[in-house]
Design a protein around this motif. Structure first.
Motif, PDB file in Angstrom:
ATOM      1  N   LEU A 221      79.026  41.446 -13.831  1.00 23.89           N
ATOM      2  CA  LEU A 221      80.320  40.353 -13.179  1.00 23.89           C
ATOM      3  C   LEU A 221      80.527  40.509 -11.749  1.00 23.89           C
ATOM      4  O   LEU A 221      81.033  41.475 -11.720  1.00 23.89           O
ATOM      5  CB  LEU A 221      81.169  40.194 -14.454  1.00 23.89           C
ATOM      6  CG  LEU A 221      80.298  39.833 -15.495  1.00 23.89           C
ATOM      7  CD1 LEU A 221      82.098  39.792 -16.203  1.00 23.89           C
ATOM      8  CD2 LEU A 221      80.080  38.920 -15.665  1.00 23.89           C
TER       9      LEU A 221
ATOM     10  N   ASP B 103      77.044  45.864 -16.918  1.00 26.27           N
ATOM     11  CA  ASP B 103      77.870  46.007 -17.069  1.00 26.27           C
ATOM     12  C   ASP B 103      78.878  46.205 -18.236  1.00 26.27           C
ATOM     13  O   ASP B 103      77.504  45.487 -19.302  1.00 26.27           O
ATOM     14  CB  ASP B 103      78.601  45.101 -16.613  1.00 26.27           C
ATOM     15  CG  ASP B 103      80.187  45.047 -15.227  1.00 26.27           C
ATOM     16  OD1 ASP B 103      80.923  45.757 -16.130  1.00 26.27           O
ATOM     17  OD2 ASP B 103      80.560  44.114 -14.312  1.00 26.27           O
TER      18      ASP B 103
ATOM     19  N   SER C 146      79.580  43.060 -19.377  1.00 29.74           N
ATOM     20  CA  SER C 146      79.311  42.276 -19.907  1.00 29.74           C
ATOM     21  C   SER C 146      78.248  41.662 -21.670  1.00 29.74           C
ATOM     22  O   SER C 146      78.034  42.439 -21.235  1.00 29.74           O
ATOM     23  CB  SER C 146      79.143  40.838 -19.070  1.00 29.74           C
ATOM     24  OG  SER C 146      78.414  41.386 -18.532  1.00 29.74           O
TER      25      SER C 146
END
Ligand code: SAH
Length: 483
Positions: A156, A148, A150
């Motif tokens: 997440l 992701d 992130s």
């Protein structure tokens, strides 16, 4: 200037026959194709001659073209009035950033369509023999990213909802984060013994699988040095894989064949190899340009030799257009191949083999213009003759970029030369991919159909692994199975 039109097309997971008919039709009419790394390069062979092909692959850790740059390119081509295909692996709406591309097009008022495709989570697992749902083992299915935006690259996700609320989970881009994913699922209540299946390069000849459980799979992946692209399938359905799948059991599964070609179109034999599970790349690619008017008087000749079926069809069409009755011609008709002889006979004329040629000073050879110089030594065997060009087999340049990508991806392990001409054609064109007969022979096993193609291959510098005892389909399939 008129605005162009953009098709955001799903290419499917790998097997080129898994693309939709609609997607295929878009490719055929595209002026420009922007394609991703995970798209099977063989799909590009459906583009029209002269189509522009733009590689937008993002190799790991090396962003060749960032998404914004791709959006800009789509807009630029769209505004320039082009028919554009943005070709994406799997389904464009599944981790394909199609939303961002559509938004960029909307902003500029460029019309577009989105054409779905088979997503890897379903395609790859099906080809590995596992259905994502099953009446006894799985009533729900989720598609989840394993990577992701992130900071850590870790997804997440509502782990407890996922761990306990969904039966089958397909993680995309998840190999790197696999230890984390398994840990999270177990921590949030999933049984550590839950079966896990990884499918790498699903639906292609490079398909590989690994089996384990949430507890064991991370280590197995490490040991086997498994990497992306792979789908990680978590859930009871994964235990349904107990042996090779229907796909992996096909007789020619895992064979990556470059099949030498000398004319337009797909050969029946290449199609047959594909249907037996091989990945087949016919190369080079040609388009045919017909000669409209014949500048010869066929009646001046005692013998007419046809180099190919196309020359036969061209000749009879010419007679028809000129309202010439075949019975007014005195020439005997010869075919340079069995196919040419059959083509002659399909017009209810006797077709003789060139082996049966007798001496004549009035001999005409009809064939492809492109081959006239390349096949000179073959033509010399016809002695004194005139040559008439029925058509040109013109090489389609963009096929070289397909070839380059196929070689870069290591998708050639066997080269089949069905004729001496095919040896010459491949050798001449492959130079554009910086390959030589010697380098090709190191990459792949060379199989020749008969003594003439063998001799030509040897003369041009190939190392030939095998020459068929008989130039037949059956002999080739046997040779491929055992080599
Ligand atoms: N839009 C694509 C997914 C793009 S994200 C689709 O619908 O399939 C890229 C990820 O898809 C890869 O990291 C891998 O997890 C998966 N993937 C794509 N092609 C695959 C294939 N042939 N076999 C296994 N996984 C594949």
């Amino acid at each position: 200037m008129n605005k162009g039109y953009v098709f955001l097309v799903g290419a499917g997971p790998g097997d080129i026959r898994l693309m939709t008919v609609k997607g295929q039709q878009c490719l055929e009419k595209a002026d420009v194709v922007l394609y991703d790394r995970l798209v099977n390069p063989l799909l590009l062979e459906a583009t029209k001659p002269g189509a522009e092909l733009v590689y937008c692959g993002k190799l790991p850790d090396r962003h060749l073209l960032r998404q914004e740059a791709i959006n800009d390119l789509l807009v630029t081509y769209g505004l320039a009035g082009k028919v554009v295909v943005r070709l994406k692996g799997g389904d464009p709406s599944v981790f394909g950033r199609v939303g961002e591309e559509a938004c960029a097009l909307d902003k500029e008022g460029i019309p577009y369509e989105i054409i779905p495709g088979i997503t890897a989570g379903i395609g790859a697992t099906t080809y590995a023999g596992v259905p994502v749902t099953h009446r006894d083992h799985g009533a729900s299915f989720a598609i989840v990213t394993g990577h992701d935006k992130s900071e850590t690259g870790q997804p997440l996700i509502d782990w407890s909802g996922l761990a306990t609320g969904v039966d089958t989970i397909a993680f995309y881009m998840g190999v790197k984060n696999l230890p984390y994913i398994c840990e999270q699922l177990i921590e949030h209540g999933r049984d550590p013994n839950t079966p896990v299946l990884l499918v790498q390069w699903g639906t292609t000849g490079k398909q590989k699988t690994l089996n384990g459980t949430l507890e064991t799979i991370a280590n197995i992946v490490l040991q086997e040095k498994f990497s992306n692209p792979a789908i990680t399938l978590v859930g009871e359905v994964a235990k349904l894989r107990t042996k090779e799948s229907w796909f992996e059991r096909q007789p020619l599964f895992g064979k990556h064949i470059l099949f030498g070609r000398t004319t337009e179109g797909t050969s029946d034999l290449a199609n047959e190899l594909t249907s037996l599970g091989a990945d087949v790349f016919e190369y080079p690619r040609f388009s045919t340009r017909k000669i409209e008017q014949a500048q010869v008087h066929f009646n001046d000749y005692e013998q007419i030799i046809f180099r190919s079926p196309k020359s036969v069809y061209w000749f009879f069409r010419h007679l028809q257009q000129q309202r010439i009755d075949i019975r007014t011609l005195q020439a005997q008709l010869y075919g340079a191949s069995k196919k040419s002889i059959r083509a002659i006979e399909s017009f209810a004329c006797l077709g003789l083999s060139v082996d049966q040629l007798v001496h004549s000073e009035k001999r005409l050879v009809i064939g492809s213009g492109a081959w006239q110089h390349r096949a000179q030594e073959r033509l010399d065997t016809y002695g004194n003759h005139d040559f008439c060009v029925s058509h040109f087999d013109e090489f389609i340049e963009q096929s070289n970029s397909t070839c380059q990508r196929i070689l870069d991806e290591d998708r050639v392990d066997t080269i089949v030369f069905p004729s001496a001409e095919s040896v010459r054609a491949v050798t001449e064109q492959i130079a554009a991919c910086h390959e030589t007969p010697d380098s090709l022979s190191k990459r792949a096993k060379v199989i020749c159909f008969g003594p003439i193609s063998y001799q030509t291959a040897i003369d041009l510098g190939y190392e030939v692994k095998l020459t068929l005892k008989e130039p037949t389909k059956e002999a080739l399939i046997e040779a491929l199975k055992h080599n």
